[in-house]
Scaffold this motif. Structure first.
Motif, PDB file in Angstrom:
ATOM      1  N   VAL A 129     -11.694 -18.885  43.399  1.00 49.30           N
ATOM      2  CA  VAL A 129     -10.509 -18.811  42.742  1.00 49.30           C
ATOM      3  C   VAL A 129      -9.452 -17.989  43.084  1.00 49.30           C
ATOM      4  N   ARG A 130     -10.039 -16.770  43.122  1.00 44.61           N
ATOM      5  CA  ARG A 130      -9.039 -15.454  43.216  1.00 44.61           C
ATOM      6  C   ARG A 130      -8.248 -15.775  44.457  1.00 44.61           C
ATOM      7  N   HIS A 131      -9.116 -16.125  45.755  1.00 46.60           N
ATOM      8  CA  HIS A 131      -8.616 -16.206  47.051  1.00 46.60           C
ATOM      9  C   HIS A 131      -7.561 -17.338  47.057  1.00 46.60           C
ATOM     10  N   GLN A 132      -7.498 -18.639  46.330  1.00 46.14           N
ATOM     11  CA  GLN A 132      -6.709 -19.749  46.149  1.00 46.14           C
ATOM     12  C   GLN A 132      -5.445 -19.436  45.537  1.00 46.14           C
ATOM     13  N   CYS A 133      -5.683 -18.637  44.364  1.00 39.61           N
ATOM     14  CA  CYS A 133      -4.465 -18.203  43.696  1.00 39.61           C
ATOM     15  C   CYS A 133      -3.594 -17.417  44.481  1.00 39.61           C
ATOM     16  N   ARG A 134      -4.089 -16.359  45.085  1.00 36.57           N
ATOM     17  CA  ARG A 134      -3.284 -15.371  45.887  1.00 36.57           C
ATOM     18  C   ARG A 134      -2.716 -16.113  47.135  1.00 36.57           C
ATOM     19  N   GLU A 135      -3.442 -17.227  47.839  1.00 35.35           N
ATOM     20  CA  GLU A 135      -2.655 -18.032  48.903  1.00 35.35           C
ATOM     21  C   GLU A 135      -1.772 -18.601  48.618  1.00 35.35           C
ATOM     22  N   GLN A 136      -2.076 -19.383  47.285  1.00 30.34           N
ATOM     23  CA  GLN A 136      -1.023 -20.535  46.812  1.00 30.34           C
ATOM     24  C   GLN A 136       0.138 -19.604  45.883  1.00 30.34           C
ATOM     25  N   GLY A 137       0.069 -18.397  45.623  1.00 35.08           N
ATOM     26  CA  GLY A 137       1.115 -17.819  44.786  1.00 35.08           C
ATOM     27  C   GLY A 137       1.176 -18.155  43.363  1.00 35.08           C
ATOM     28  N   VAL A 138      -0.244 -18.688  43.008  1.00 32.52           N
ATOM     29  CA  VAL A 138      -0.513 -18.978  41.438  1.00 32.52           C
ATOM     30  C   VAL A 138      -0.480 -17.397  40.920  1.00 32.52           C
ATOM     31  N   ILE A 139       0.243 -17.428  39.704  1.00 31.37           N
ATOM     32  CA  ILE A 139       0.446 -16.100  39.115  1.00 31.37           C
ATOM     33  C   ILE A 139      -0.117 -16.442  37.617  1.00 31.37           C
ATOM     34  N   GLY A 140      -0.692 -17.537  37.473  1.00 34.67           N
ATOM     35  CA  GLY A 140      -1.121 -17.757  36.098  1.00 34.67           C
ATOM     36  C   GLY A 140      -1.761 -18.896  35.810  1.00 34.67           C
ATOM     37  N   LEU A 141      -2.892 -18.836  34.919  1.00 35.56           N
ATOM     38  CA  LEU A 141      -3.725 -20.048  34.432  1.00 35.56           C
ATOM     39  C   LEU A 141      -3.729 -20.310  33.124  1.00 35.56           C
ATOM     40  N   TYR A 142      -3.527 -21.772  32.820  1.00 35.33           N
ATOM     41  CA  TYR A 142      -3.122 -22.255  31.491  1.00 35.33           C
ATOM     42  C   TYR A 142      -4.527 -23.101  31.278  1.00 35.33           C
ATOM     43  N   TYR A 143      -5.308 -22.612  30.459  1.00 40.72           N
ATOM     44  CA  TYR A 143      -6.529 -22.995  30.076  1.00 40.72           C
ATOM     45  C   TYR A 143      -6.270 -23.866  28.443  1.00 40.72           C
ATOM     46  N   ASP A 144      -5.973 -25.183  28.494  1.00 43.66           N
ATOM     47  CA  ASP A 144      -5.797 -25.769  27.082  1.00 43.66           C
ATOM     48  C   ASP A 144      -7.311 -26.325  26.520  1.00 43.66           C
ATOM     49  N   GLU A 145      -7.147 -26.264  25.104  1.00 46.71           N
ATOM     50  CA  GLU A 145      -8.355 -26.354  24.707  1.00 46.71           C
ATOM     51  C   GLU A 145      -9.390 -25.529  24.826  1.00 46.71           C
ATOM     52  N   CYS A 146      -9.196 -24.229  25.026  1.00 49.56           N
ATOM     53  CA  CYS A 146     -10.053 -23.282  25.173  1.00 49.56           C
ATOM     54  C   CYS A 146     -11.039 -22.816  24.280  1.00 49.56           C
ATOM     55  N   GLN A 147     -10.989 -23.349  23.210  1.00 53.22           N
ATOM     56  CA  GLN A 147     -12.124 -23.271  22.088  1.00 53.22           C
ATOM     57  C   GLN A 147     -13.353 -23.535  22.788  1.00 53.22           C
ATOM     58  N   HIS A 148     -13.098 -24.369  23.591  1.00 51.99           N
ATOM     59  CA  HIS A 148     -14.426 -25.173  24.069  1.00 51.99           C
ATOM     60  C   HIS A 148     -15.354 -24.296  25.171  1.00 51.99           C
ATOM     61  N   ALA A 149     -14.588 -23.124  25.590  1.00 48.41           N
ATOM     62  CA  ALA A 149     -15.257 -21.991  26.574  1.00 48.41           C
ATOM     63  C   ALA A 149     -15.985 -21.274  25.688  1.00 48.41           C
ATOM     64  N   PHE A 150     -15.921 -21.214  24.405  1.00 50.60           N
ATOM     65  CA  PHE A 150     -16.615 -20.264  23.540  1.00 50.60           C
ATOM     66  C   PHE A 150     -17.903 -20.830  22.852  1.00 50.60           C
ATOM     67  N   THR A 151     -18.756 -19.883  22.644  1.00 50.91           N
ATOM     68  CA  THR A 151     -20.121 -20.709  21.878  1.00 50.91           C
ATOM     69  C   THR A 151     -20.039 -19.762  20.566  1.00 50.91           C
ATOM     70  N   SER A 152     -21.192 -20.106  20.027  1.00 49.82           N
ATOM     71  CA  SER A 152     -21.548 -19.403  18.520  1.00 49.82           C
ATOM     72  C   SER A 152     -22.342 -18.176  18.954  1.00 49.82           C
ATOM     73  N   GLY A 153     -22.667 -17.976  20.339  1.00 49.22           N
ATOM     74  CA  GLY A 153     -23.335 -16.862  20.688  1.00 49.22           C
ATOM     75  C   GLY A 153     -22.470 -15.452  20.784  1.00 49.22           C
ATOM     76  N   LYS A 154     -22.515 -14.449  20.095  1.00 47.60           N
ATOM     77  CA  LYS A 154     -21.510 -13.155  20.126  1.00 47.60           C
ATOM     78  C   LYS A 154     -21.434 -12.519  21.577  1.00 47.60           C
ATOM     79  N   THR A 155     -22.824 -12.438  22.144  1.00 43.58           N
ATOM     80  CA  THR A 155     -23.030 -11.855  23.348  1.00 43.58           C
ATOM     81  C   THR A 155     -22.255 -12.677  24.542  1.00 43.58           C
ATOM     82  N   SER A 156     -22.440 -13.981  24.554  1.00 46.09           N
ATOM     83  CA  SER A 156     -21.907 -14.687  25.644  1.00 46.09           C
ATOM     84  C   SER A 156     -20.074 -14.667  25.240  1.00 46.09           C
ATOM     85  N   ASN A 157     -20.086 -14.634  24.035  1.00 49.44           N
ATOM     86  CA  ASN A 157     -18.227 -14.739  24.069  1.00 49.44           C
ATOM     87  C   ASN A 157     -17.934 -13.463  24.211  1.00 49.44           C
ATOM     88  N   GLU A 158     -18.629 -12.325  24.294  1.00 51.93           N
ATOM     89  CA  GLU A 158     -18.135 -11.026  24.687  1.00 51.93           C
ATOM     90  C   GLU A 158     -17.736 -10.872  26.221  1.00 51.93           C
TER      91      GLU A 158
END
Length: 324
Positions: A129-158
Motif C-alpha cells: 500500500v505504501r509503495h503504491q501510494c508513493r509511486e502513484q502520488g497518492v497523498i490521502g486515503l478516504y475510508y467511508d463507513e469507517c466505524q466498521h473497522a472498529f470493534t468493541s475490544g479496547k485493545t484492538s481499537n487502540e
C-alpha cells in the motif's frame, strides 16, 4: 418489451445530476483545504512531518459521504502537482461489515488498482500500500463507513488507531486520512488524543424542525423550503400552492429528518411530474413517489394521513426508510 423507459429516464436525469450546496459544505471545504495546504507546505520544506486529516460524522443518509466524495473528486480532477512533481490524488475506499487490518490493506490495494493475493501477510500488504501510494502520488486515503473497522475490544481499537496514526506520520510517505461514518466513529477516534488532534472533526446534523416558535425563523425550515424550491425550479415545476409549514413538516417526517432522503424523494416526485406532463407539484404526486420506496401499509402515508404522527411510529418509519 424493454425494462428501461427512456421517457422516465429523461424526466429524472437532469434532477439526478443536480447538486444542492448546503451551508455545511463550506465548513467541510474549509477543513479539507486546510489539510491540503498543511500537507503541501510541509512537503515543500521536506523532512519528517505529520499529515493532518478529516473526521466526518453524521447519521446515515444526511449527505456526509456525497459532500466529501465531491470534494475528493474535485481535488483529483484538479490535477494538482505536489512539491515532488507528482500529481496528488486521494483514494476512496468504502468499508462494509467488520473488517480486519489485513482486510483493510487488501481493500486499499484494490482501490489503488493493484489487487494482491490475499494470502500475503498483513505486513506485506501494507508495505505494498505504501509503495503504491508513493509511486502513484497518492497523498490521502478516504475510508467511508469507517466505524466498521472498529470493534468493541479496547485493545484492538487502540492498535487500529496506532496504525492510522503511523500512516499519517510515516517517515517515507505521509498520508492524509479522511475517516467518515456514523457518530459512534467520533467516540472511537477521540479515545486516542494524538490522532484526535490530527483530524479536524466536521459533524453533519439531521434536519431539526421546531426549535423556533415561529417557523419563519427556524433555520432548518428555511433550508428545507429552499431545497424544495431549488429542485422544483430545476424541474420547472410550480410548488407555490403545495409548500407550506405543514407540507415541510410532513416531508421531514416522511424522510426521517435525513437531508439525503429528502433529496431522493424530491427527485422521484418531480421526475413523476415531468413524466406525466404535470407542471404543478401536488400532495398526490409526493404520495405516489413516497409509495415507490415505502414499506408502510397501503393507504398509510405521511403526506395524507390527518394525524400522521400518531398513526405512524416515527422510530419504525426511520428503520424502514434507512433499510432501503
Amino acid at each position: 418489451m424493454g425494462f428501461i423507459d427512456q421517457n422516465r429516464v429523461n424526466a429524472s436525469v437532469a434532477l439526478q445530476r443536480g447538486h444542492y450546496t448546503f451551508p455545511r459544505a463550506a465548513k467541510l471545504r474549509e477543513a479539507f483545504e486546510n489539510c491540503l495546504h498543511d500537507y503541501y507546505v510541509k512537503a515543500s520544506i521536506g523532512g519528517h512531518f505529520e499529515a493532518r486529516g478529516l473526521l466526518v460524522t453524521g447519521e446515515s443518509r444526511v449527505g456526509k459521504t456525497s459532500e466529501t466524495v465531491r470534494l475528493v473528486e474535485e481535488f483529483n480532477a484538479s490535477m494538482t502537482e505536489m512539491p515532488n512533481g507528482k500529481v496528488g490524488k486521494i483514494i476512496y475506499c468504502k468499508l462494509d461489515g467488520s473488517i480486519s487490518w489485513k482486510d483493510l490493506g487488501h481493500k486499499t490495494l484494490e482501490a489503488l488498482g493493484y489487487p494482491a493475493n490475499p494470502r500475503r501477510t498483513q505486513g506485506e500488504l501494507w508495505n505494498m500500500v505504501r509503495h503504491q501510494c508513493r509511486e502513484q502520488g497518492v497523498i490521502g486515503l478516504y475510508y467511508d463507513e469507517c466505524q466498521h473497522a472498529f470493534t468493541s475490544g479496547k485493545t484492538s481499537n487502540e492498535k487500529l488507531l496506532d496504525r492510522f496514526k503511523a500512516l499519517m506520520k510515516d517517515s517515507d510517505w505521509q498520508l492524509m486520512l479522511i475517516l467518515s461514518g456514523v457518530p459512534v466513529l467520533a467516540s472511537h477516534v477521540n479515545a486516542e488524543e494524538q490522532i484526535a488532534h490530527l483530524l479536524s472533526h466536521i459533524h453533519f446534523d439531521k434536519i431539526n424542525l421546531g426549535s423556533f416558535a415561529d417557523p419563519a425563523r427556524d433555520p432548518d425550515m428555511l433550508e428545507l423550503n429552499k431545497l424544495v424550491y431549488t429542485y422544483s425550479e430545476r424541474a420547472v415545476i410550480d410548488v407555490d400552492d403545495l409548500v407550506d409549514v405543514d407540507f415541510l413538516q410532513r416531508l421531514d417526517f416522511a424522510c426521517a429528518s435525513r437531508w439525503g432522503l429528502v433529496i431522493e424523494l424530491l427527485i422521484r416526485a418531480f421526475g413523476l411530474c415531468r413524466l406525466h406532463g404535470q407542471k404543478t407539484g401536488t400532495v398526490k404526486i409526493f404520495s405516489e413517489a413516497y409509495a415507490q420506496n415505502s414499506r408502510l401499509p397501503q393507504g398509510l402515508c405521511p403526506f395524507t394521513a390527518p394525524g400522521y404522527r400518531d398513526m405512524i411510529d416515527g422510530d419504525k418509519l426511520m428503520e424502514m426508510v434507512l433499510d432501503e
